[in-house]
Design a protein around this motif. Structure first.
Motif, PDB file in Angstrom:
ATOM      1  N   ASN A 244      13.945 -16.782  11.795  1.00  0.00           N
ATOM      2  CA  ASN A 244      14.025 -17.475  13.082  1.00  0.00           C
ATOM      3  C   ASN A 244      15.487 -17.643  13.491  1.00  0.00           C
ATOM      4  O   ASN A 244      16.404 -17.275  12.756  1.00  0.00           O
ATOM      5  CB  ASN A 244      13.291 -18.812  13.030  1.00  0.00           C
ATOM      6  CG  ASN A 244      13.915 -19.784  12.037  1.00  0.00           C
ATOM      7  OD1 ASN A 244      15.133 -19.886  11.919  1.00  0.00           O
ATOM      8  ND2 ASN A 244      13.073 -20.508  11.311  1.00  0.00           N
ATOM      9  N   GLN A 245      15.705 -18.222  14.672  1.00  0.00           N
ATOM     10  CA  GLN A 245      17.050 -18.299  15.213  1.00  0.00           C
ATOM     11  C   GLN A 245      17.963 -19.230  14.424  1.00  0.00           C
ATOM     12  O   GLN A 245      19.186 -19.016  14.379  1.00  0.00           O
ATOM     13  CB  GLN A 245      17.018 -18.709  16.688  1.00  0.00           C
ATOM     14  CG  GLN A 245      16.405 -20.072  16.980  1.00  0.00           C
ATOM     15  CD  GLN A 245      14.933 -19.983  17.334  1.00  0.00           C
ATOM     16  OE1 GLN A 245      14.193 -19.270  16.681  1.00  0.00           O
ATOM     17  NE2 GLN A 245      14.528 -20.699  18.366  1.00  0.00           N
ATOM     18  N   ILE A 246      17.417 -20.239  13.780  1.00  0.00           N
ATOM     19  CA  ILE A 246      18.249 -21.151  12.991  1.00  0.00           C
ATOM     20  C   ILE A 246      18.748 -20.438  11.740  1.00  0.00           C
ATOM     21  O   ILE A 246      19.943 -20.474  11.411  1.00  0.00           O
ATOM     22  CB  ILE A 246      17.461 -22.415  12.607  1.00  0.00           C
ATOM     23  CG1 ILE A 246      16.898 -23.093  13.865  1.00  0.00           C
ATOM     24  CG2 ILE A 246      18.345 -23.364  11.828  1.00  0.00           C
ATOM     25  CD1 ILE A 246      17.935 -23.555  14.842  1.00  0.00           C
ATOM     26  N   ASP A 247      17.848 -19.751  11.029  1.00  0.00           N
ATOM     27  CA  ASP A 247      18.248 -18.985   9.847  1.00  0.00           C
ATOM     28  C   ASP A 247      19.204 -17.861  10.231  1.00  0.00           C
ATOM     29  O   ASP A 247      20.143 -17.542   9.493  1.00  0.00           O
ATOM     30  CB  ASP A 247      17.018 -18.414   9.148  1.00  0.00           C
ATOM     31  CG  ASP A 247      16.249 -19.468   8.378  1.00  0.00           C
ATOM     32  OD1 ASP A 247      16.885 -20.376   7.830  1.00  0.00           O
ATOM     33  OD2 ASP A 247      15.001 -19.393   8.331  1.00  0.00           O
ATOM     34  N   LYS A 248      18.954 -17.247  11.377  1.00  0.00           N
ATOM     35  CA  LYS A 248      19.851 -16.169  11.834  1.00  0.00           C
ATOM     36  C   LYS A 248      21.265 -16.700  12.056  1.00  0.00           C
ATOM     37  O   LYS A 248      22.266 -16.082  11.646  1.00  0.00           O
ATOM     38  CB  LYS A 248      19.286 -15.550  13.104  1.00  0.00           C
ATOM     39  CG  LYS A 248      20.201 -14.525  13.774  1.00  0.00           C
ATOM     40  CD  LYS A 248      20.876 -15.141  14.997  1.00  0.00           C
ATOM     41  CE  LYS A 248      21.775 -14.171  15.701  1.00  0.00           C
ATOM     42  NZ  LYS A 248      22.539 -14.779  16.814  1.00  0.00           N
TER      43      LYS A 248
ATOM     44  N   LYS B 294      23.987  -9.318   8.476  1.00  0.00           N
ATOM     45  CA  LYS B 294      24.361  -8.836   9.806  1.00  0.00           C
ATOM     46  C   LYS B 294      23.107  -8.673  10.661  1.00  0.00           C
ATOM     47  O   LYS B 294      22.017  -8.435  10.147  1.00  0.00           O
ATOM     48  CB  LYS B 294      25.111  -7.508   9.711  1.00  0.00           C
ATOM     49  CG  LYS B 294      24.299  -6.353   9.145  1.00  0.00           C
ATOM     50  CD  LYS B 294      25.139  -5.075   9.087  1.00  0.00           C
ATOM     51  CE  LYS B 294      24.328  -3.897   8.520  1.00  0.00           C
ATOM     52  NZ  LYS B 294      25.123  -2.651   8.457  1.00  0.00           N
ATOM     53  N   LEU B 295      23.288  -8.829  11.953  1.00  0.00           N
ATOM     54  CA  LEU B 295      22.163  -8.752  12.894  1.00  0.00           C
ATOM     55  C   LEU B 295      21.837  -7.297  13.202  1.00  0.00           C
ATOM     56  O   LEU B 295      22.734  -6.508  13.523  1.00  0.00           O
ATOM     57  CB  LEU B 295      22.513  -9.504  14.182  1.00  0.00           C
ATOM     58  CG  LEU B 295      21.481  -9.429  15.314  1.00  0.00           C
ATOM     59  CD1 LEU B 295      20.193 -10.133  14.896  1.00  0.00           C
ATOM     60  CD2 LEU B 295      22.024 -10.043  16.592  1.00  0.00           C
ATOM     61  N   ILE B 296      20.561  -6.948  13.096  1.00  0.00           N
ATOM     62  CA  ILE B 296      20.095  -5.618  13.484  1.00  0.00           C
ATOM     63  C   ILE B 296      19.585  -5.652  14.924  1.00  0.00           C
ATOM     64  O   ILE B 296      20.045  -4.891  15.771  1.00  0.00           O
ATOM     65  CB  ILE B 296      18.998  -5.109  12.544  1.00  0.00           C
ATOM     66  CG1 ILE B 296      19.510  -5.082  11.096  1.00  0.00           C
ATOM     67  CG2 ILE B 296      18.518  -3.725  12.971  1.00  0.00           C
ATOM     68  CD1 ILE B 296      20.701  -4.180  10.884  1.00  0.00           C
TER      69      ILE B 296
END
Length: 564
Positions: free
Chosen positions: A222-226, A275-277
């Motif tokens: 989710n966005q918090i973990d990201k 890193k974000l994919i």
């Protein structure tokens, strides 16, 4: 001789020892054999789809039993599933496939089914989504060891709702808590990413695909973990407030703080190491996945299972067999469909009305009784009808009889009887919750309750129209004219000698003869004609005692009267 043999063996031993040494040097170490470097010496990403495909190893020669779960999920679904699983185990099944095609249903029943699958079925289980598994369906699918899908299928959207009503935060939290906990347990047990299931249940859960910079492992968060795992920083406070529905900009969806997004999988030693994919889901809607996207995110292993032949090949099965419901279960399930029940109600109304218009007991009465038995019995057999539903129907029938035979006019008793009957028939096919004396419909079943109510109203409207048609037109239809009184002929208008059993006297009764209703005619009763009490019947109307009447038809010893 001995020295010569020794001289020959020594070189051979040296050659053999050298060969073994070279072989050991050529073999890779365990760490070398398991590394999979890319062309630029970077680790190969382990995607969610890779994790799902790693579960596809199936021992050859499995005996696979396919159990179909179709339509609404409720208490009877679990009972039927248990019976069919027992039959499969008795037939030496070594794997059970649950074929799902359901729009969802009762939350508590789905939770019980999920726990039954994990706790009581001791052989591997596979969920085959063919062609939909929404709401309670995906909850059941997630409890299986594996998930496969049809090439044109969808799943997801598991938020508890009450149609037409917005749940209060406490009620929503109460409904979501067991669902999310069950999904969390299923995700942990089957190697899935919990964020997927969370986004199916709660608005505002964004899904991101991220990758570990060192190992290449990928996961959905989710966005918090990201924010923690990619950026290395906790999200700003206004982000959390935004998720909780506070400081909401104009036009933006309000998201309750119930089951809102929070830190779930991020650990302190992983901050900033990913890193974000890409972003996979924006959280503006509840997550729903087609077959291709389900495979992409690792929820399903494959989307190629069109039929049992494909399933047998994919699972490398020895035999595959369907374990169907019994004919009685199929019939009872069919008879509880709201549209079918509307037809039965129509048969009940028209059969009962026609029976009242004809002498004695005949086919219309049998049709009405059969329809009533099916209306009450079918939902009771499948566990939908409660005792109080049946009692309500019987009370309604009793009130109608009191209105027809005991009271002088059609009023509150008749209206109350109709309301009781239709309420009981409507509620008897709606799953209930609670163990009290009056279990009420489950909140998530209010949509089905509305549909059932509309079908009942339609059946009543058509029933009234049918009664009017019977009175006016059916007497002219060949075959049915034997059930309906036709217009008087010239012969009917001739005087007929009618001999009463009480007095033994002869009377001249003719069409048009005036008399008085000695009792209330509903529609049958007694009238005083030519000084004698005669059994008569009206053409369908109700006539009060003491009303002046006249003979309008004579059919043998059947006298039809109407108000003068």
């Amino acid at each position: 001789m001995k020295n010569r043999e020794t001289n020959i063996m020594r070189p051979l031993l040296l050659i053999l020892l050298a060969a073994l040494t070279l072989g050991q040097a050529a073999m890779p170490t365990p760490s070398e054999s398991t590394s999979l470097p890319t062309a630029d010496n970077q680790p190969v990403p382990v995607t969610p789809a890779d994790k799902a495909s790693s579960l596809t190893v199936t021992p050859g020669g499995a005996n696979v039993a396919v159990i179909k779960i179709q339509g609404m999920i409720y208490g009877f679904t679990l009972e039927s599933l248990k019976r069919r699983v027992d039959r499969a185990m008795e037939g030496n099944a070594s794997m059970i496939v649950l074929e799902l095609d359901t729009p969802g249903g009762e939350v508590m029943s789905a939770l019980e089914i999920a726990k039954y699958i994990k706790g009581d079925i001791t052989i591997p289980t596979v969920a085959w989504i063919n062609k939909s598994a929404y709401s309670a369906g995906i909850l059941i699918a997630s409890s299986c060891d594996r998930i496969v899908m049809h090439p044109a299928s969808t799943t997801g959207d598991c938020a508890p709702i009450v149609p037409g009503t917005e749940l209060a935060p406490t009620e929503r939290a109460k409904a979501l808590s067991p669902i999310l906990e069950e999904f969390r347990d299923n995700a942990r047990a089957n190697g899935k990413d919990y964020a997927l299931y969370h986004a199916m249940c709660v608005l505002g859960v964004e899904i991101y695909l991220i990758e570990n910079k060192d190992t290449g492992k990928q996961m959905l968060v989710n966005q918090i973990d990201k924010a923690l795992m990619v950026d290395g920083n906790a999200p700003e406070s206004n982000v959390v407030s935004k998720l909780a529905g506070k400081d909401k900009p104009a036009g933006e969806t309000n998201i309750d703080n119930v089951a809102s997004v929070s830190r779930d999988v991020a650990t302190d030693d992983e901050l900033g190491k990913w890193k974000l994919i890409k972003q996979f889901h924006d959280g503006k809607t509840l997550l729903t996945l087609n077959q291709a996207r389900a495979v992409e995110v690792g929820l399903a292993e494959t989307d190629t299972i069109r039929d049992q032949a494909d399933l047998k090949k994919y699972l490398n099965a020895n035999i595959i067999a369907s374990i169907d419901q019994s004919w009685s279960e199929d019939m009872a399930g069919w008879l509880t469909h709201p549209a079918i029940r509307a037809v039965l109600v129509l048969a009940l109304l028209l059969g009962a009305y026609t029976e009242f218009q004809t002498p004695g007991l005949g086919l219309p009465g049998a049709v009405a009784v059969t329809a009533l038995v099916l209306l009450i019995g079918a939902p009771f057999l499948v566990g939908l009808a409660e005792i109080w539903h049946i009692l309500l129907i019987l009370v309604g029938i009793g009130l109608l009889f009191c209105e027809l035979f005991l009271t002088p006019s059609f009023g509150l008793l008749g209206i109350g009887g109709i309301v009781c009957i239709f309420t009981g028939l409507t509620l008897s096919i709606i799953p209930t919750v609670g163990n009290g004396p009056l279990p009420l419909p489950a909140p998530e079943m209010y949509g089905r309750l509305q549909v059932a109510g509309m079908w009942m109203i339609l059946s009543f409207i058509f029933g009234v129209g049918g009664m009017m048609a019977i009175t006016k037109y059916f007497g002219n239809i060949p075959g049915l004219n034997r059930l309906i009184l036709s217009s008087p002929t010239q012969e009917d208008e001739l005087a007929i000698h009618y001999k009463t059993q009480n007095t033994g006297t002869n009377m001249n009764l003719t069409v048009g003869l005036l008399g008085t209703a000695a009792t209330a005619l509903r529609p049958s009763g007694q009238a005083k004609l030519d000084g004698q009490l005669i059994d008569v019947v009206t053409s369908g109307s109700l006539i009060e005692q003491g009303t002046e009447i006249k003979i309008i038809e004579i059919h043998g010893n059947r006298i039809v009267v109407d108000e003068a």
